[in-house]
Design a protein around this motif. Structure first.
Motif, PDB file in Angstrom:
ATOM      1  N   ASP A  20       3.284 -62.809 -26.555  1.00 27.62           N
ATOM      2  CA  ASP A  20       3.965 -61.837 -26.460  1.00 27.62           C
ATOM      3  C   ASP A  20       3.596 -60.669 -27.175  1.00 27.62           C
ATOM      4  OD1 ASP A  20       6.248 -60.259 -25.860  1.00 27.62           O
ATOM      5  OD2 ASP A  20       7.740 -61.133 -27.152  1.00 27.62           O
ATOM      6  N   GLY A  21       3.054 -59.454 -26.064  1.00 27.25           N
ATOM      7  CA  GLY A  21       2.609 -58.079 -26.713  1.00 27.25           C
ATOM      8  C   GLY A  21       1.066 -58.344 -27.290  1.00 27.25           C
ATOM      9  N   ALA A  22       0.552 -59.405 -27.121  1.00 24.17           N
ATOM     10  CA  ALA A  22      -0.942 -59.517 -27.484  1.00 24.17           C
ATOM     11  C   ALA A  22      -1.653 -58.629 -26.578  1.00 24.17           C
ATOM     12  CB  ALA A  22      -1.575 -61.013 -27.469  1.00 24.17           C
ATOM     13  N   ASP A  23      -2.756 -57.728 -27.250  1.00 25.34           N
ATOM     14  CA  ASP A  23      -3.541 -56.752 -26.632  1.00 25.34           C
ATOM     15  C   ASP A  23      -4.822 -57.543 -26.186  1.00 25.34           C
ATOM     16  OD1 ASP A  23      -4.936 -55.046 -25.281  1.00 25.34           O
ATOM     17  OD2 ASP A  23      -4.506 -53.517 -26.945  1.00 25.34           O
ATOM     18  N   LEU A  24      -5.141 -57.725 -24.857  1.00 26.39           N
ATOM     19  CA  LEU A  24      -5.982 -58.661 -24.427  1.00 26.39           C
ATOM     20  C   LEU A  24      -7.193 -57.924 -23.687  1.00 26.39           C
ATOM     21  CD1 LEU A  24      -4.050 -61.592 -23.084  1.00 26.39           C
ATOM     22  CD2 LEU A  24      -5.503 -61.659 -24.835  1.00 26.39           C
ATOM     23  N   VAL A  25      -7.368 -56.587 -23.925  1.00 26.59           N
ATOM     24  CA  VAL A  25      -8.261 -55.658 -23.365  1.00 26.59           C
ATOM     25  C   VAL A  25      -9.589 -56.187 -23.242  1.00 26.59           C
ATOM     26  CG1 VAL A  25      -8.237 -53.918 -25.232  1.00 26.59           C
ATOM     27  CG2 VAL A  25      -8.775 -53.289 -23.150  1.00 26.59           C
ATOM     28  N   SER A  26     -10.276 -56.389 -22.176  1.00 28.13           N
ATOM     29  CA  SER A  26     -11.566 -56.558 -22.519  1.00 28.13           C
ATOM     30  C   SER A  26     -11.976 -58.122 -22.793  1.00 28.13           C
ATOM     31  CB  SER A  26     -12.562 -55.648 -23.009  1.00 28.13           C
ATOM     32  OG  SER A  26     -12.409 -54.332 -22.186  1.00 28.13           O
ATOM     33  N   ALA A  27     -10.928 -58.885 -23.151  1.00 29.76           N
ATOM     34  CA  ALA A  27     -10.991 -60.282 -23.890  1.00 29.76           C
ATOM     35  C   ALA A  27     -11.606 -61.114 -23.110  1.00 29.76           C
ATOM     36  CB  ALA A  27      -9.809 -60.608 -24.470  1.00 29.76           C
ATOM     37  N   LYS A  28     -12.314 -62.082 -23.270  1.00 28.54           N
ATOM     38  CA  LYS A  28     -12.914 -63.157 -22.491  1.00 28.54           C
ATOM     39  C   LYS A  28     -11.984 -64.428 -22.457  1.00 28.54           C
ATOM     40  CE  LYS A  28     -17.818 -62.104 -22.607  1.00 28.54           C
ATOM     41  NZ  LYS A  28     -19.229 -62.615 -23.085  1.00 28.54           N
ATOM     42  N   LEU A  29     -11.306 -64.775 -21.373  1.00 25.71           N
ATOM     43  CA  LEU A  29     -10.459 -65.904 -21.197  1.00 25.71           C
ATOM     44  C   LEU A  29     -11.112 -67.025 -20.246  1.00 25.71           C
ATOM     45  CD1 LEU A  29      -8.020 -67.296 -22.535  1.00 25.71           C
ATOM     46  CD2 LEU A  29      -6.571 -65.939 -20.718  1.00 25.71           C
ATOM     47  N   LYS A  61       3.613 -61.294 -20.685  1.00 25.13           N
ATOM     48  CA  LYS A  61       4.075 -60.123 -21.351  1.00 25.13           C
ATOM     49  C   LYS A  61       2.982 -59.572 -22.356  1.00 25.13           C
ATOM     50  CE  LYS A  61       9.001 -61.415 -21.986  1.00 25.13           C
ATOM     51  NZ  LYS A  61      10.026 -61.852 -22.777  1.00 25.13           N
ATOM     52  N   ALA A  62       1.644 -60.163 -22.333  1.00 27.61           N
ATOM     53  CA  ALA A  62       0.590 -59.582 -22.958  1.00 27.61           C
ATOM     54  C   ALA A  62       0.110 -58.513 -22.401  1.00 27.61           C
ATOM     55  CB  ALA A  62      -0.588 -60.911 -23.001  1.00 27.61           C
ATOM     56  N   LYS A  63      -0.632 -57.379 -23.185  1.00 24.11           N
ATOM     57  CA  LYS A  63      -0.873 -56.237 -22.726  1.00 24.11           C
ATOM     58  C   LYS A  63      -2.406 -56.363 -22.144  1.00 24.11           C
ATOM     59  CE  LYS A  63       1.717 -53.960 -26.386  1.00 24.11           C
ATOM     60  NZ  LYS A  63       1.594 -53.142 -27.718  1.00 24.11           N
ATOM     61  N   ASN A  64      -2.421 -55.339 -21.041  1.00 26.11           N
ATOM     62  CA  ASN A  64      -3.941 -55.191 -20.555  1.00 26.11           C
ATOM     63  C   ASN A  64      -4.492 -56.288 -19.866  1.00 26.11           C
ATOM     64  OD1 ASN A  64      -4.381 -52.353 -21.212  1.00 26.11           O
ATOM     65  ND2 ASN A  64      -4.438 -52.986 -23.320  1.00 26.11           N
ATOM     66  N   LEU A  65      -3.568 -57.201 -19.188  1.00 28.52           N
ATOM     67  CA  LEU A  65      -4.031 -58.322 -18.444  1.00 28.52           C
ATOM     68  C   LEU A  65      -4.884 -58.040 -17.474  1.00 28.52           C
ATOM     69  CD1 LEU A  65      -0.500 -60.347 -18.312  1.00 28.52           C
ATOM     70  CD2 LEU A  65      -2.533 -61.038 -19.713  1.00 28.52           C
ATOM     71  N   ASP A  66      -4.654 -56.827 -16.915  1.00 28.21           N
ATOM     72  CA  ASP A  66      -5.649 -56.552 -15.626  1.00 28.21           C
ATOM     73  C   ASP A  66      -7.043 -56.013 -16.198  1.00 28.21           C
ATOM     74  OD1 ASP A  66      -4.400 -54.300 -17.286  1.00 28.21           O
ATOM     75  OD2 ASP A  66      -5.052 -52.928 -15.487  1.00 28.21           O
ATOM     76  N   ARG A  67      -7.085 -56.133 -17.402  1.00 26.91           N
ATOM     77  CA  ARG A  67      -8.524 -55.872 -17.894  1.00 26.91           C
ATOM     78  C   ARG A  67      -9.174 -57.055 -18.776  1.00 26.91           C
ATOM     79  NH1 ARG A  67      -8.266 -50.225 -21.096  1.00 26.91           N
ATOM     80  NH2 ARG A  67     -10.766 -50.411 -21.116  1.00 26.91           N
ATOM     81  N   LEU A  68      -8.453 -58.101 -18.540  1.00 23.57           N
ATOM     82  CA  LEU A  68      -8.949 -59.396 -19.006  1.00 23.57           C
ATOM     83  C   LEU A  68     -10.096 -60.041 -18.027  1.00 23.57           C
ATOM     84  CD1 LEU A  68      -8.026 -61.480 -20.991  1.00 23.57           C
ATOM     85  CD2 LEU A  68      -6.593 -62.623 -19.320  1.00 23.57           C
ATOM     86  N   ILE A  69     -11.065 -60.393 -18.831  1.00 23.85           N
ATOM     87  CA  ILE A  69     -12.201 -61.068 -18.502  1.00 23.85           C
ATOM     88  C   ILE A  69     -12.047 -62.438 -18.140  1.00 23.85           C
ATOM     89  CG2 ILE A  69     -14.793 -61.432 -18.489  1.00 23.85           C
ATOM     90  CD1 ILE A  69     -14.852 -59.078 -20.235  1.00 23.85           C
ATOM     91  N   ARG A  70     -12.078 -62.863 -16.727  1.00 19.17           N
ATOM     92  CA  ARG A  70     -11.575 -64.460 -16.417  1.00 19.17           C
ATOM     93  C   ARG A  70     -12.842 -65.245 -16.048  1.00 19.17           C
ATOM     94  NH1 ARG A  70      -5.802 -64.816 -15.919  1.00 19.17           N
ATOM     95  NH2 ARG A  70      -6.442 -67.259 -16.410  1.00 19.17           N
ATOM     96  N   GLU A  71     -13.988 -64.438 -15.769  1.00 15.37           N
ATOM     97  CA  GLU A  71     -15.155 -65.261 -15.462  1.00 15.37           C
ATOM     98  C   GLU A  71     -16.234 -64.632 -15.639  1.00 15.37           C
ATOM     99  OE1 GLU A  71     -14.920 -63.698 -10.557  1.00 15.37           O
ATOM    100  OE2 GLU A  71     -14.305 -65.534 -11.164  1.00 15.37           O
TER     101      GLU A  71
END
Length: 264
Positions: free
Chosen positions: A231-240, A254-264
């Motif tokens: 909840d509310g975690a900022d994941l900008v440019s994080a690698k998941l 509800k995490a922030k910047n999910l659209d900027r999360l690196i998934r692959e």
């Protein structure tokens, strides 16, 4: 020219400069004798431990202990408030329930040390080495920028900000650029913790809270996130990449910047 803070003012300085309590290094001459020297020997530390009792634990408040080799000692319940332990060797030491509030442990070696239930409030631990250390149940509001906690445990530890008591400003752990690979963080409170650019490859965050945590640029490859609260975690440019149990994580949407999360 660096400004030197007198010995007696170090502990008070960490309290007085509340808004920047975790950024005190820029105000301190880290090369001064006060920060790099020791006023006790290992033998004298051992003698103090021998004299200690449960009612009166060994008290090293404000002591200069930098550079000493205290590896393997049983320092459980000892008080190191505002002590200087920069580059001190504490590998394999037992520091369960020890008080390390406002202590300086820059570059200290705590490899394999036990700090179960210890208190590390406003401690300066940049570049400290805690590989394999056990901080289960500890209260950690320390600056651990660039520290190494490979294979360490912070299970059920409290590293997050206590929003009911923030008279000293936002006091929480800072693990920016830290190596947290294979970290056991099961049940840990990491709310509002700064984990920017940290490596959490293979870490176990089962049941942990990442509420409002800063995870920008962090590497979460292979991390276990069952019941982890985003909840509310900022994941900008994080690698998941290849996370385990993401479908069982809490509030991931509800995490922030999910659209900027690196998934692959």
């Amino acid at each position: 020219m660096k400004r030197t803070i007198p010995t007696a003012a170090l502990g008070l300085g960490l309290i007085a400069v509340t808004a920047t309590a975790q950024d005190m290094m820029r105000h301190v001459d880290l090369s001064s004798p006060d920060m790099v020297s020791a006023e006790m020997t290992r033998g004298e530390v051992e003698a103090a431990l021998t004299m200690a009792t449960d009612a009166a634990p060994a008290d090293f408040t404000g002591k200069r202990l930098s550079g000493l080799d205290l590896s393997g000692l049983n320092l459980s319940s000892a008080i190191f408030r505002a002590a200087r332990l920069n580059k001190t060797k504490l590998a394999g030491a037992k520091l369960d329930r020890a008080v390390l509030d406002q202590a300086w442990l820059l570059g200290a070696d705590l490899t394999g040390a036990s700090l179960r239930g210890a208190n590390l409030f406003a401690s300066q631990m940049a570049r400290a080495r805690l590989d394999g250390a056990d901080l289960s149940g500890a209260r950690v509001a320390a600056d651990l920028t660039g520290a190494s906690l490979v294979g360490a445990s912070i299970a059920d530890a409290r590293l997050g900000a206590d929003m009911r008591n923030q008279s000293m400003g936002l006091m929480r752990a800072v693990l920016k650029s830290a190596n947290l690979e294979r970290l056991n963080a099961r049940g840990a409170d990491l709310s509002r913790v700064n984990l920017e650019f940290a490596s959490l490859k293979g870490a176990d965050l089962t049941g942990a809270s990442l509420k409002s945590a800063l995870l920008g640029g962090a590497d979460l490859t292979g991390v276990t996130v069952i019941d982890t609260d985003f909840d509310g975690a900022d994941l900008v440019s994080a690698k998941l990449i290849a996370p385990i149990g993401l479908d069982q994580a809490k509030n991931f949407a509800k995490a922030k910047n999910l659209d900027r999360l690196i998934r692959e």
